[in-house]
Design a protein around this motif. Structure first.
Motif, PDB file in Angstrom:
ATOM      1  N   GLY A 182       3.295   6.589   1.717  1.00 58.00           N
ATOM      2  CA  GLY A 182       3.866   6.592   0.370  1.00 58.00           C
ATOM      3  C   GLY A 182       3.819   7.974  -0.253  1.00 58.00           C
ATOM      4  O   GLY A 182       4.771   8.416  -0.910  1.00 58.00           O
ATOM      5  N   LEU A 183       2.724   8.684  -0.049  1.00 61.13           N
ATOM      6  CA  LEU A 183       2.635  10.066  -0.528  1.00 61.13           C
ATOM      7  C   LEU A 183       3.684  10.937   0.156  1.00 61.13           C
ATOM      8  O   LEU A 183       4.306  11.798  -0.473  1.00 61.13           O
ATOM      9  CB  LEU A 183       1.226  10.609  -0.277  1.00 61.13           C
ATOM     10  CG  LEU A 183       0.147  10.111  -1.240  1.00 61.13           C
ATOM     11  CD1 LEU A 183      -1.241  10.305  -0.637  1.00 61.13           C
ATOM     12  CD2 LEU A 183       0.243  10.845  -2.581  1.00 61.13           C
TER      13      LEU A 183
ATOM     14  N   GLN B 107       0.835   0.638  11.318  1.00 58.10           N
ATOM     15  CA  GLN B 107       1.177   1.426  10.129  1.00 58.10           C
ATOM     16  C   GLN B 107       1.642   2.828  10.529  1.00 58.10           C
ATOM     17  O   GLN B 107       2.566   3.380   9.924  1.00 58.10           O
ATOM     18  CB  GLN B 107      -0.036   1.513   9.189  1.00 58.10           C
ATOM     19  CG  GLN B 107      -0.228   0.294   8.281  1.00 58.10           C
ATOM     20  CD  GLN B 107      -0.822  -0.902   8.989  1.00 58.10           C
ATOM     21  OE1 GLN B 107      -1.269  -0.818  10.135  1.00 58.10           O
ATOM     22  NE2 GLN B 107      -0.843  -2.041   8.319  1.00 58.10           N
TER      23      GLN B 107
ATOM     24  N   GLU C 274      -8.490   1.047   6.465  1.00 55.11           N
ATOM     25  CA  GLU C 274      -7.715   2.047   7.200  1.00 55.11           C
ATOM     26  C   GLU C 274      -6.223   1.732   7.236  1.00 55.11           C
ATOM     27  O   GLU C 274      -5.389   2.648   7.282  1.00 55.11           O
ATOM     28  CB  GLU C 274      -8.266   2.184   8.623  1.00 55.11           C
ATOM     29  CG  GLU C 274      -9.682   2.766   8.695  1.00 55.11           C
ATOM     30  CD  GLU C 274     -10.780   1.727   8.482  1.00 55.11           C
ATOM     31  OE1 GLU C 274     -10.464   0.525   8.332  1.00 55.11           O
ATOM     32  OE2 GLU C 274     -11.977   2.117   8.476  1.00 55.11           O
ATOM     33  N   GLN C 275      -5.859   0.444   7.250  1.00 55.59           N
ATOM     34  CA  GLN C 275      -4.427   0.125   7.239  1.00 55.59           C
ATOM     35  C   GLN C 275      -3.795   0.614   5.947  1.00 55.59           C
ATOM     36  O   GLN C 275      -2.718   1.240   5.942  1.00 55.59           O
ATOM     37  CB  GLN C 275      -4.225  -1.380   7.383  1.00 55.59           C
ATOM     38  CG  GLN C 275      -4.685  -1.933   8.721  1.00 55.59           C
ATOM     39  CD  GLN C 275      -4.632  -3.449   8.743  1.00 55.59           C
ATOM     40  OE1 GLN C 275      -3.558  -4.044   8.749  1.00 55.59           O
ATOM     41  NE2 GLN C 275      -5.776  -4.087   8.737  1.00 55.59           N
ATOM     42  N   THR C 276      -4.472   0.350   4.851  1.00 57.82           N
ATOM     43  CA  THR C 276      -3.962   0.818   3.558  1.00 57.82           C
ATOM     44  C   THR C 276      -3.988   2.331   3.488  1.00 57.82           C
ATOM     45  O   THR C 276      -3.086   2.952   2.910  1.00 57.82           O
ATOM     46  CB  THR C 276      -4.795   0.190   2.421  1.00 57.82           C
ATOM     47  OG1 THR C 276      -4.377  -1.165   2.274  1.00 57.82           O
ATOM     48  CG2 THR C 276      -4.605   0.920   1.112  1.00 57.82           C
TER      49      THR C 276
ATOM     50  N   PRO D 152       0.809  -1.230   0.000  1.00 58.60           N
ATOM     51  CA  PRO D 152       0.000   0.000   0.000  1.00 58.60           C
ATOM     52  C   PRO D 152       0.835   1.270   0.000  1.00 58.60           C
ATOM     53  O   PRO D 152       0.397   2.299  -0.531  1.00 58.60           O
ATOM     54  CB  PRO D 152      -0.852  -0.126   1.276  1.00 58.60           C
ATOM     55  CG  PRO D 152      -0.214  -1.189   2.090  1.00 58.60           C
ATOM     56  CD  PRO D 152       0.493  -2.103   1.141  1.00 58.60           C
ATOM     57  N   MET D 153       2.039   1.225   0.575  1.00 63.76           N
ATOM     58  CA  MET D 153       2.908   2.406   0.465  1.00 63.76           C
ATOM     59  C   MET D 153       3.242   2.682  -0.991  1.00 63.76           C
ATOM     60  O   MET D 153       3.306   3.836  -1.431  1.00 63.76           O
ATOM     61  CB  MET D 153       4.205   2.188   1.260  1.00 63.76           C
ATOM     62  CG  MET D 153       4.227   2.878   2.604  1.00 63.76           C
ATOM     63  SD  MET D 153       5.885   2.976   3.311  1.00 63.76           S
ATOM     64  CE  MET D 153       6.137   1.319   3.887  1.00 63.76           C
TER      65      MET D 153
ATOM     66  N   ASP E 114       5.311   3.077   9.357  1.00 61.27           N
ATOM     67  CA  ASP E 114       5.357   3.786   8.079  1.00 61.27           C
ATOM     68  C   ASP E 114       5.577   5.283   8.268  1.00 61.27           C
ATOM     69  O   ASP E 114       6.110   5.940   7.369  1.00 61.27           O
ATOM     70  CB  ASP E 114       4.073   3.525   7.277  1.00 61.27           C
ATOM     71  CG  ASP E 114       3.852   2.036   7.035  1.00 61.27           C
ATOM     72  OD1 ASP E 114       4.785   1.242   7.289  1.00 61.27           O
ATOM     73  OD2 ASP E 114       2.756   1.646   6.603  1.00 61.27           O
TER      74      ASP E 114
ATOM     75  N   SER F 146      -0.768   3.490   5.251  1.00 59.15           N
ATOM     76  CA  SER F 146       0.445   3.167   4.478  1.00 59.15           C
ATOM     77  C   SER F 146       0.500   3.984   3.194  1.00 59.15           C
ATOM     78  O   SER F 146       1.556   4.478   2.800  1.00 59.15           O
ATOM     79  CB  SER F 146       0.477   1.667   4.143  1.00 59.15           C
ATOM     80  OG  SER F 146       0.674   0.891   5.299  1.00 59.15           O
ATOM     81  N   LEU F 147      -0.634   4.092   2.522  1.00 54.29           N
ATOM     82  CA  LEU F 147      -0.690   4.883   1.288  1.00 54.29           C
ATOM     83  C   LEU F 147      -0.285   6.330   1.565  1.00 54.29           C
ATOM     84  O   LEU F 147       0.465   6.946   0.798  1.00 54.29           O
ATOM     85  CB  LEU F 147      -2.098   4.807   0.705  1.00 54.29           C
ATOM     86  CG  LEU F 147      -2.392   5.453  -0.645  1.00 54.29           C
ATOM     87  CD1 LEU F 147      -3.573   4.738  -1.319  1.00 54.29           C
ATOM     88  CD2 LEU F 147      -2.708   6.930  -0.522  1.00 54.29           C
TER      89      LEU F 147
ATOM     90  N   VAL G 192     -10.104   5.916  -0.136  1.00 52.08           N
ATOM     91  CA  VAL G 192      -9.684   4.542  -0.449  1.00 52.08           C
ATOM     92  C   VAL G 192     -10.791   3.537  -0.178  1.00 52.08           C
ATOM     93  O   VAL G 192     -10.706   2.386  -0.617  1.00 52.08           O
ATOM     94  CB  VAL G 192      -8.413   4.132   0.329  1.00 52.08           C
ATOM     95  CG1 VAL G 192      -7.255   5.048  -0.037  1.00 52.08           C
ATOM     96  CG2 VAL G 192      -8.663   4.108   1.829  1.00 52.08           C
TER      97      VAL G 192
END
Lengths: 224, 310
Positions: free
Chosen positions: B67-68, B91, B58-60, A115-116, B95, B63-64, B54
């Protein structure tokens, strides 16, 4: 063993750590070789260049093969591998982006890097950056629910600048069935190849879909 | 901004301020998980790569967002408190904190704001668990104005920040600053630290008591200096009134006062399963978190100290 593979093996042998022969590391070697030799655009002298493809080792496990590739390509000196897992070294049992040049994301807890990678792919789109994101996941990692959240999301978003590569070395406790078909059902362009066939890997990785994310199941079946 | 009369909810203010940030700063990103989407319909259409709903993952979402952040954006993640703090706790830890990334997590549904929805929707653990994470900044505003101030002061400062909004608000905003306790009033018999929306009921509880009242809207990092100064000028009886699981600030208070022989009492949401259904005010009554209930616990605590000295 072909020459560049032998070189990687030699680099991995610079450490005497017990984890150097981790099957998780050897299972990724073919894919990593193809990515860093033939697919990814990067500059080891400028690892944070905007004009680079991003690679995320989502599973984080068995990073010695990644470390060997990065050392081979000049991201850091090969001597760093001698200190793999050492107190004074930079190379831990899972990669740390703050310590290791060329590592895009700190991973190790399974199901985080995928997902990152979606966030990175969205970030590139928002910036108008045409570079791609490649994320490597494991078949064992695919037991995690977040992997399937990410598969659903990227497929639904039609995230065409993302390629996910799943190393299938049959380490999953659960039977994943036809994993490529599952990703295809989520809207991905999916293929299954022999993870040790570098030409086949190159062929599929060099031609991603233009309208949806691409998925490659790289089968690396245990030697018997 | 201080002393304004309340005009909107913290949630409404979040919609206004985050939309403004999205328009003003191309590095602002927003990740939703099917909550509060109506505030951001236009932004999602206009900026589909950096304003994303999304869905219920919520986990994604967290993490997403990381990533941003890796790509230089300042991500804001939003959902209901237990779903955006407890479910993706790892996360947030790995993350954001481990990777040294900045971002903002904004919750609605503080403690038992969703008081008729049962324990699954209660979020009294959010602040206590998040303040255990290294580099995590934690804010608990008491009004919509204070929410906006804290969001703007912490936005894009390079650290992960959690801002807890709540349905319950104080009637008047204070001139809060991130990282600082606000001195509400001075007294001699002890020091009360009231957190976020607990301030005004605490002021009512101690109206005729000679106590210093400090107002906390930043929980981490904790302003030890102001507490030390206040305790130096009053009896070392310290009471913390918190709107989440009681005792989260106790280690910070104890550390700040390690050179002072002091007594510490924490008043907040008790660690028990809440299996009754009602509005937040009804839960407050049940748990003794009304002005009267808080007063009883504070006076009992002060009397215990007085007896101990006899």
């Amino acid at each position: 063993m072909v020459a560049h593979k032998q070189e990687l093996a030699d680099l991995m042998n610079l450490t005497s750590g017990d984890q150097k022969h981790d099957p998780s590391a050897f299972s990724t070697m073919g894919v990593l070789s193809v990515l860093y030799d033939r697919i990814l655009h990067y500059d080891a002298a400028d690892p944070q260049s905007e004009d680079r493809d991003r690679f995320i080792l989502s599973k984080g496990h068995g990073p010695l093969a990644l470390y060997a590739i990065l050392a081979q390509k000049g991201f850091f000196p090969a001597s760093a591998i001698e200190n793999f897992l050492h107190w004074d070294g930079i190379l831990g049992g899972h990669p740390d982006r703050k310590r290791v040049p060329g590592v895009e994301a700190s991973t190790g807890s399974l199901g985080h890097g995928f997902p990152m990678a979606i966030g990175v792919a969205l970030g590139l789109k928002a910036k108008g950056n045409q570079r791609r994101v490649y994320v490597l996941i494991g078949d064992g990692e695919s037991n995690e629910g977040s992997v399937w959240e990410a598969a659903l999301l990227a497929g639904d978003l039609g995230l065409a600048n993302l390629t996910a590569i799943l190393i299938d070395n049959r380490s999953s406790t659960r039977n994943l069935g036809n994993i490529a078909a599952k990703f295809e059902a989520f809207g991905w362009c999916a293929a299954t190849v022999d993870g040790r066939d570098e030409d086949a890997l190159e062929k599929v990785l060099a031609a991603p879909a233009s309208d949806r994310p691409s998925f490659v199941a790289a089968e690396v079946l245990p030697y018997v | 901004m201080s002393n304004s009369i309340l005009s909107d909810s913290m949630r409404d203010r979040m919609g206004k301020v985050v939309n403004a940030l999205i328009e003003r700063d191309p590095q602002t990103a927003l990740v939703l998980a099917d909550i509060s989407t109506t505030y951001f319909r236009d932004a999602m259409q206009k900026h589909p790569a950096r304003v994303v709903n999304v869905g219920i993952m919520e986990q994604t979402a967290v993490s997403l967002a990381a990533g941003l952040a890796l790509e230089g954006f300042h991500p804001i993640v939003h959902s209901i408190a237990p779903f955006v703090t407890e479910r993706p706790f790892e996360q947030i830890k790995d993350d954001f904190c481990y990777q040294g990334l900045g971002g903002t997590v904004i919750s609605i549904g503080a403690s038992y704001d969703y008081g008729t929805d049962g324990m699954t929707h209660h979020g009294a653990a959010d602040v206590p668990i998040l303040k255990t994470l290294p580099s995590m900044q934690v804010c608990v505003p008491g009004t919509a104005d204070e929410f906006e101030t804290l969001l703007r002061q912490t936005y894009n400062n390079g650290a992960p920040t959690y801002i807890r909004t709540s349905v319950q608000q104080n009637g008047i905003s204070r001139p809060v600053n991130f990282g600082q306790l606000h001195v509400e009033r001075a007294g001699q018999d002890g020091v009360v630290v009231a957190v976020g929306p607990m301030l005004e009921r605490t002021l009512a509880a101690v109206a005729d008591l000679d106590l210093t009242v400090l107002y906390a809207t930043t929980i981490a990092p904790f302003d030890a200096d102001t507490l030390q100064t206040a305790v130096a000028r009053a009896a070392p009886n310290v009471i913390v009134v918190e709107p989440y699981y009681e005792g989260a600030l106790a280690p910070d208070v104890a550390k700040a006062l390690q050179s002072v022989a002091s007594r510490i009492h924490a008043i907040g949401v008790p660690r028990q399963v809440l299996d009754r259904y009602g509005p937040p005010e009804r839960h407050d009554e049940e748990l003794g978190l009304t002005a009267a209930g808080i007063r009883t616990r504070i006076t009992d605590f002060l009397q215990m100290g007085a007896r101990a000295r006899v």
